[in-house]
Design an enzyme around this catalytic site. Structure first.
Site, PDB file in Angstrom:
ATOM      1  N   CYS A  47       0.814  -1.225   0.000  1.00  0.00           N
ATOM      2  CA  CYS A  47       0.000   0.000   0.000  1.00  0.00           C
ATOM      3  C   CYS A  47       0.845   1.273   0.000  1.00  0.00           C
ATOM      4  O   CYS A  47       0.340   2.359  -0.283  1.00  0.00           O
ATOM      5  CB  CYS A  47      -0.925  -0.003   1.204  1.00  0.00           C
ATOM      6  SG  CYS A  47      -1.963  -1.449   1.255  1.00  0.00           S
TER       7      CYS A  47
ATOM      8  N   ASN B 147     -10.137  -0.381  -0.569  1.00  0.00           N
ATOM      9  CA  ASN B 147      -8.679  -0.265  -0.501  1.00  0.00           C
ATOM     10  C   ASN B 147      -8.087  -0.844  -1.792  1.00  0.00           C
ATOM     11  O   ASN B 147      -8.086  -2.060  -1.980  1.00  0.00           O
ATOM     12  CB  ASN B 147      -8.185  -1.035   0.735  1.00  0.00           C
ATOM     13  CG  ASN B 147      -6.676  -0.985   0.905  1.00  0.00           C
ATOM     14  OD1 ASN B 147      -5.956  -0.557   0.018  1.00  0.00           O
ATOM     15  ND2 ASN B 147      -6.207  -1.448   2.051  1.00  0.00           N
TER      16      ASN B 147
ATOM     17  N   HIS C 154      -3.440   7.023   2.480  1.00  0.00           N
ATOM     18  CA  HIS C 154      -3.821   5.702   1.954  1.00  0.00           C
ATOM     19  C   HIS C 154      -5.187   5.345   2.533  1.00  0.00           C
ATOM     20  O   HIS C 154      -5.435   5.540   3.722  1.00  0.00           O
ATOM     21  CB  HIS C 154      -2.768   4.678   2.388  1.00  0.00           C
ATOM     22  CG  HIS C 154      -3.190   3.267   2.126  1.00  0.00           C
ATOM     23  ND1 HIS C 154      -3.660   2.855   0.895  1.00  0.00           N
ATOM     24  CD2 HIS C 154      -3.235   2.172   2.939  1.00  0.00           C
ATOM     25  CE1 HIS C 154      -3.966   1.577   0.966  1.00  0.00           C
ATOM     26  NE2 HIS C 154      -3.723   1.135   2.189  1.00  0.00           N
TER      27      HIS C 154
HETATM   28  O1  UT7 Z   1      -3.968  -1.455   3.469  1.00  0.00           O
HETATM   29  C1  UT7 Z   1      -2.955  -2.159   4.086  1.00  0.00           C
HETATM   30  C2  UT7 Z   1      -3.060  -2.371   5.470  1.00  0.00           C
HETATM   31  N1  UT7 Z   1      -4.332  -2.939   5.894  1.00  0.00           N
HETATM   32  C3  UT7 Z   1      -4.988  -2.325   6.850  1.00  0.00           C
HETATM   33  O2  UT7 Z   1      -4.627  -1.266   7.262  1.00  0.00           O
HETATM   34  C4  UT7 Z   1      -6.185  -3.037   7.448  1.00  0.00           C
HETATM   35  C5  UT7 Z   1      -6.131  -2.904   8.934  1.00  0.00           C
HETATM   36  N2  UT7 Z   1      -7.176  -3.630   9.633  1.00  0.00           N
HETATM   37  C6  UT7 Z   1      -8.482  -3.273   9.575  1.00  0.00           C
HETATM   38  O3  UT7 Z   1      -8.858  -2.374   8.863  1.00  0.00           O
HETATM   39  C7  UT7 Z   1      -9.413  -3.965  10.530  1.00  0.00           C
HETATM   40  O4  UT7 Z   1      -8.694  -4.709  11.455  1.00  0.00           O
HETATM   41  C8  UT7 Z   1     -10.467  -4.899   9.814  1.00  0.00           C
HETATM   42  C9  UT7 Z   1     -11.441  -4.064   8.997  1.00  0.00           C
HETATM   43  C10 UT7 Z   1      -9.761  -5.921   8.945  1.00  0.00           C
HETATM   44  C11 UT7 Z   1     -11.263  -5.641  10.869  1.00  0.00           C
HETATM   45  O5  UT7 Z   1     -11.894  -4.716  11.739  1.00  0.00           O
HETATM   46  P1  UT7 Z   1     -11.747  -4.819  13.320  1.00  0.00           P
HETATM   47  O6  UT7 Z   1     -12.546  -3.741  13.900  1.00  0.00           O
HETATM   48  O7  UT7 Z   1     -10.290  -4.897  13.648  1.00  0.00           O
HETATM   49  O8  UT7 Z   1     -12.465  -6.204  13.590  1.00  0.00           O
HETATM   50  P2  UT7 Z   1     -11.918  -7.447  14.439  1.00  0.00           P
HETATM   51  O9  UT7 Z   1     -10.997  -8.260  13.583  1.00  0.00           O
HETATM   52  O10 UT7 Z   1     -11.447  -6.957  15.776  1.00  0.00           O
HETATM   53  O11 UT7 Z   1     -13.234  -8.260  14.667  1.00  0.00           O
HETATM   54  C12 UT7 Z   1     -14.286  -7.785  15.540  1.00  0.00           C
HETATM   55  C13 UT7 Z   1     -15.466  -8.750  15.445  1.00  0.00           C
HETATM   56  C14 UT7 Z   1     -15.061 -10.207  15.601  1.00  0.00           C
HETATM   57  O12 UT7 Z   1     -16.133 -10.861  16.241  1.00  0.00           O
HETATM   58  P3  UT7 Z   1     -16.081 -11.183  17.824  1.00  0.00           P
HETATM   59  O13 UT7 Z   1     -14.857 -12.016  18.028  1.00  0.00           O
HETATM   60  O14 UT7 Z   1     -15.977  -9.833  18.492  1.00  0.00           O
HETATM   61  O15 UT7 Z   1     -17.362 -11.881  18.062  1.00  0.00           O
HETATM   62  C15 UT7 Z   1     -14.941 -10.718  14.202  1.00  0.00           C
HETATM   63  O16 UT7 Z   1     -15.142 -12.098  14.088  1.00  0.00           O
HETATM   64  O17 UT7 Z   1     -16.053  -8.652  14.132  1.00  0.00           O
HETATM   65  C16 UT7 Z   1     -16.033  -9.938  13.506  1.00  0.00           C
HETATM   66  N3  UT7 Z   1     -15.788  -9.725  12.082  1.00  0.00           N
HETATM   67  C17 UT7 Z   1     -16.735  -9.480  11.194  1.00  0.00           C
HETATM   68  N4  UT7 Z   1     -18.070  -9.398  11.324  1.00  0.00           N
HETATM   69  C18 UT7 Z   1     -18.792  -9.113  10.221  1.00  0.00           C
HETATM   70  C19 UT7 Z   1     -14.569  -9.678  11.447  1.00  0.00           C
HETATM   71  N5  UT7 Z   1     -14.757  -9.417  10.137  1.00  0.00           N
HETATM   72  C20 UT7 Z   1     -16.103  -9.311   9.970  1.00  0.00           C
HETATM   73  C21 UT7 Z   1     -16.893  -9.017   8.841  1.00  0.00           C
HETATM   74  N6  UT7 Z   1     -18.231  -8.934   9.012  1.00  0.00           N
HETATM   75  N7  UT7 Z   1     -16.383  -8.826   7.609  1.00  0.00           N
END
Ligand code: UT7
Length: 326
Positions: free
Chosen positions: A112, A282, A252
């Site tokens: 990125c 993204n 980004h």
């Molecule tokens: O561009 C290059 C670099 N990349 C980035 O910068 C991406 C960085 N990361 C992110 O943007 C975020 O971490 C994500 C968008 C990938 C995920 O968001 P988050 O707020 O960190 O979610 P999480 O992984 O902490 O998950 C929270 C909850 C979990 O459920 P529980 O364990 O709390 O019950 C996940 O299982 O949300 C759940 N979850 C989802 N639910 C619905 C994870 N992905 C999804 C989804 N839809 N797509």
């Protein structure tokens, strides 16, 4: 001598994938995606359309806007993590596709952050005095490496390309400064594990789905928030600038929450920050040049305005750049 941006362009494939579409593919919801990332839809290539095709559209548009002939281009730099082929650079394919018979070029792989790395390279080569017309493009066909059964990644990424033409500046405007960083120990948190020399393609790597993007989202998020915010603030401090001096922050577009954190750290108001992640998701190396072209189309920039770019991505790689608009 400085290097200035003399034209901008972008290309987004026609096909779109909305959050509602994704609801039918994986266990997710429009509400979750929008609130956690800010994304509403992304664009995806058609079958048979590759990264060099998106770049060809961008390069031709740059030539048209700058009123240049293909033969006038000296150098083509393509930032991409999704080249058409493992061997043969996307830059060489683009050179042929646009008929830039006097150009050479190469690809830059920094995920990125690729466009900021490529801008630094292009600007320094223009500043050397040897190259006058340099095309710098950030482009990624993320749909070619995304597992559409993995909700951790498929909701985030889209396909797209954006680019600029760099030329020598007749005044003090252009690329003012940059900070580029890398920490390869972050490799394990965001990668495509197979298809390179360590794990060449085999039945086993395909069966284990190792040719898709793997991301430890939470860890990447933490590093992205800290490093993108730090490097944005650092470049302002190094140049005795404050948020007040910035006309537009073009970060980004990985996650709206990461953008908000970086903007807050630099003391920027919402109207100083370009956010278009809602429209395109993204697009990896494509996000900053696509956003820059959006800003130009919306007539947001005037001569003398100071722009701040900042990016974070796989590697880890990150960086920032200051530009005085001409
Ligand atoms: O561009 C290059 C670099 N990349 C980035 O910068 C991406 C960085 N990361 C992110 O943007 C975020 O971490 C994500 C968008 C990938 C995920 O968001 P988050 O707020 O960190 O979610 P999480 O992984 O902490 O998950 C929270 C909850 C979990 O459920 P529980 O364990 O709390 O019950 C996940 O299982 O949300 C759940 N979850 C989802 N639910 C619905 C994870 N992905 C999804 C989804 N839809 N797509």
């Amino acid at each position: 001598m400085k290097a200035k941006i003399s034209a901008t362009a972008k290309y987004l494939p026609k096909k779109t994938l909305t959050n509602k579409d994704l609801e039918k593919m994986v266990e997710t919801s429009d509400e979750w995606i929008l609130s956690r990332t800010g994304i509403e839809k992304r664009h995806l290539v058609e079958e048979g359309e590759a990264t060099s095709d998106m770049c060809k559209h961008v390069a031709n548009e740059l030539l048209r806007k700058a009123n240049k002939r293909p033969e006038e281009i000296d150098l083509i730099l393509i930032a991409t993590s999704t080249p058409d082929f493992p061997v043969v650079s996307t830059a060489a394919l683009v050179q042929d596709k646009i008929g830039a018979t006097n150009a050479w070029g190469y690809d830059i792989v920094a995920a990125c952050t690729g466009f900021v790395y490529a801008m630094e390279t292009g600007a320094k080569l223009v500043e050397s005095g040897k190259y006058q017309n340099v095309i710098v493009i950030g482009a990624d066909t993320m749909s070619s490496i995304i597992d559409y059964t993995d909700r951790n990644t498929c909701i985030i990424f889209g396909d797209g390309a954006g680019g600029v033409l760099l030329e020598p500046s007749e005044n003090d405007n252009g690329v003012l400064d940059s900070i580029l960083c890398a920490d390869g120990s972050g490799e394990k948190y965001l990668t495509v594990p197979a298809g390179g020399s360590l794990n060449p393609a085999s039945k086993d790597t395909v069966n284990k789905r190792m040719h898709y993007v793997y991301q430890d989202g939470k860890t990447v998020f933490k590093f992205a928030v800290k490093n993108m915010a730090d490097v944005s603030k650092q470049i302002l401090d190094n140049n005795n600038l404050t948020g007040e001096d910035i006309k537009l922050f073009i970060p980004h577009q990985a996650n709206k929450r990461i953008i908000d954190a970086a903007a807050e750290r630099c003391g920027l108001r919402d109207d100083q920050v370009l956010v278009n992640i809602n429209k395109y998701g993204n697009t990896t190396a494509g996000t900053i040049p696509i956003a820059l072209d959006d800003a130009v189309e919306e007539k947001m920039l005037e001569k003398g305005d100071i722009l701040l770019f900042a990016a974070f991505g796989g590697g880890f790689t990150w960086g920032s750049m200051l530009i005085k608009w001409d």
